[in-house]
Design an enzyme around this catalytic site. Structure first.
Site, mmCIF file in Angstrom:
data_model
loop_
_atom_site.group_PDB
_atom_site.id
_atom_site.type_symbol
_atom_site.label_atom_id
_atom_site.label_comp_id
_atom_site.label_asym_id
_atom_site.label_seq_id
_atom_site.Cartn_x
_atom_site.Cartn_y
_atom_site.Cartn_z
ATOM 1 N N SER A 178 7.525 15.175 3.582
ATOM 2 C CA SER A 178 7.844 13.790 3.267
ATOM 3 C C SER A 178 7.080 13.222 2.078
ATOM 4 O O SER A 178 7.566 12.318 1.417
ATOM 5 C CB SER A 178 7.639 12.902 4.495
ATOM 6 O OG SER A 178 6.364 13.086 5.045
ATOM 7 N N HIS A 206 13.993 14.577 6.260
ATOM 8 C CA HIS A 206 14.384 14.330 4.869
ATOM 9 C C HIS A 206 15.441 15.300 4.353
ATOM 10 O O HIS A 206 15.948 15.129 3.249
ATOM 11 C CB HIS A 206 13.155 14.387 3.951
ATOM 12 C CG HIS A 206 12.197 13.271 4.196
ATOM 13 N ND1 HIS A 206 12.354 12.023 3.666
ATOM 14 C CD2 HIS A 206 11.095 13.209 4.973
ATOM 15 C CE1 HIS A 206 11.383 11.235 4.076
ATOM 16 N NE2 HIS A 206 10.600 11.942 4.877
ATOM 17 N N LYS A 238 17.152 7.769 7.686
ATOM 18 C CA LYS A 238 17.062 8.143 6.274
ATOM 19 C C LYS A 238 18.474 8.332 5.711
ATOM 20 O O LYS A 238 19.167 7.349 5.495
ATOM 21 C CB LYS A 238 16.141 9.335 6.142
ATOM 22 C CG LYS A 238 14.706 8.838 6.403
ATOM 23 C CD LYS A 238 13.643 9.843 6.619
ATOM 24 C CE LYS A 238 12.338 9.095 6.860
ATOM 25 N NZ LYS A 238 11.455 9.741 7.813
HETATM 26 C C1 PLP Z 1 10.454 9.363 8.821
HETATM 27 C C2 PLP Z 1 9.954 10.584 9.472
HETATM 28 C C3 PLP Z 1 9.761 10.639 10.853
HETATM 29 C C4 PLP Z 1 9.871 9.421 11.713
HETATM 30 O O1 PLP Z 1 11.179 9.042 11.928
HETATM 31 P P1 PLP Z 1 11.480 7.527 12.315
HETATM 32 O O2 PLP Z 1 12.860 7.555 12.853
HETATM 33 O O3 PLP Z 1 11.332 6.728 11.075
HETATM 34 O O4 PLP Z 1 10.467 7.158 13.362
HETATM 35 C C5 PLP Z 1 9.396 11.846 11.405
HETATM 36 N N1 PLP Z 1 9.206 12.945 10.649
HETATM 37 C C6 PLP Z 1 9.358 12.921 9.310
HETATM 38 C C7 PLP Z 1 9.137 14.166 8.529
HETATM 39 C C8 PLP Z 1 9.717 11.736 8.683
HETATM 40 O O5 PLP Z 1 9.826 11.705 7.360
#
Ligand code: PLP
Length: 386
Positions: A178, A206, A238
């Site tokens: 991320s 992602h 996302k």
């Molecule tokens: C954004 C993210 C999460 C968390 O997901 P949410 O639905 O925003 O709580 C978990 N793992 C990774 C790699 C992320 O980028």
């Protein structure tokens, strides 16, 4: 609150340029957003495919709210599991080529919920050093012996796993990392997991929606099946432009989570309308391959331009393109300066990244235009001397 000394700690964060504050957004999420009444060009959202404000996703959400109301009313196991949730689970299972899928309210909860349901004290968890905070949290919460291997370094993992005597082992990694935007060596990790009879969990928050012909993420791109990656996690906040997350895997995995995952059992189900809207996003992202193609073109355009400017890019081909700055104060000043010029790029500082690794984290969306990337590049050029 004796002994807490909150003021001092906050003061210390300010002095080290590590204090965080929130910007208030006055418009829908998008390539242009409104902050303090000003329209700015946005390069820090995770809305990679431009679906967060898509008319069909919005209207599906509205129709579902008319049908199901807003609140789901309870946890999935009591009376909160609607037809909309159930259908989305079936669609995700089919889409990922897994036997079953299970929805969680957030990705953070999915990660802590899965890991702590599957392993405990006496077992062992091996995590990439740069894994997302929620994966690290899940490992710590489980009580299992916790080991971190060097980032994307399978030799480092091999060394640690060779010494392992635990009866149960799980290897856990981000798919697309991320903060760095690079990919985990999943094919090798799957091989190591098999050799050592270890479970493998991939968090593709992602990659899901963005990578692969159909948007099935890094596992689709590398043709890794349920046997190769038995525990697959993806999020909807996302590329899907909605909210929530899923775990996909075997029938037995999903049934185990329904019985044992506390972050699944003891929480209110996501609103049914979110599940319906997510089904629409899934349909759009499968059918509209142009979104992934356009995103790739914008990424290539940026990388090429940034190279010509001599910017310090990291080893990423994904929609996450960090520009390494180093010093947190400098990263903050650059971000502030860009904002004054109408461009929103967040500075990422420790403890989110390692000390000395502060950066500007640029992200792209399929809704950006070639001209937006040109604007970003020319403004980056103008602030470069700062
Ligand atoms: C954004 C993210 C999460 C968390 O997901 P949410 O639905 O925003 O709580 C978990 N793992 C990774 C790699 C992320 O980028």
């Amino acid at each position: 609150m004796k002994g807490f000394d909150l003021k001092n700690e906050l003061e210390r964060l300010k002095q080290q340029d590590l204090y965080r504050s929130r910007r208030v957004i006055e418009s829908p999420q998008g390539v242009k957003i409104t902050i303090d009444g000003r329209r700015v060009l946005n390069f820090c959202s995770n809305d990679y495919l431009g679906l967060a404000n898509h008319p069909q996703v919005i209207s599906t959400f509205q129709q579902a709210a008319n049908k199901y109301g807003v609140g789901s009313g309870s946890a999935h196991l009591i009376c909160g599991h609607s037809l909309a949730h159930h259908q989305l689970e079936e669609e995700i299972a089919a889409f990922t080529g897994r036997e079953r899928a299970l929805l969680f309210s957030t990705g953070y909860m999915a990660n802590i919920g899965v890991i702590s349901a599957l392993i405990q004290q006496g077992d062992e968890i091996l995590e990439d050093k740069l894994n997302h905070a929620s994966l690290l949290e899940g490992g710590l919460l489980s009580g299992a012996t916790f080991k971190r291997y060097l980032h994307v370094n399978t030799e480092s993992l091999q060394k640690k796993i060779n010494h392992s005597k635990a009866a149960k082992r799980i290897i856990v990694t981000d798919g697309v990392f991320s903060m760095d935007g690079d990919f985990a060596p999943l094919t090798k990790l799957a091989k190591i997991a098999k050799q050592h009879k270890s479970a493998l969990m991939v968090d593709d928050a992602h990659g899901f929606g963005v990578l692969g012909q159909k948007g099935g993420g890094l596992v689709e791109q590398l043709a890794l099946t349920q046997t190769d990656v038995p525990i697959l996690m993806g999020t909807f906040g996302k590329a899907f432009g909605t909210a929530g997350a899923f775990i996909a895997g075997s029938e037995d995995l999903i049934e185990t989570l329904i019985q044992k995952s506390r972050a699944y059992v003891y929480t209110t189900a996501m609103p049914a309308a979110i599940a319906s809207a997510t089904s629409m996003s899934l349909k759009l992202l499968i059918n509209e391959n142009w979104r992934r193609e356009k995103l790739q073109a914008l990424i290539s355009q940026f990388k090429q331009g940034a190279k010509q400017l001599g910017l310090n890019l990291m080893d990423s081909t994904s929609a996450i393109q960090p520009i390494l700055i180093g010093d947190p104060q400098k990263a903050m000043a650059l971000s502030q300066h860009l904002l004054e010029l109408g461009i929103l790029v967040t500075a990422i500082r420790p403890p989110t990244v390692a000390k000395g690794q502060a950066r500007l984290r640029v992200t792209f969306s399929a809704n950006h235009q070639e001209n937006d990337v040109n604007s970003l590049l020319s403004i980056l050029e103008s602030v470069q001397s700062l």
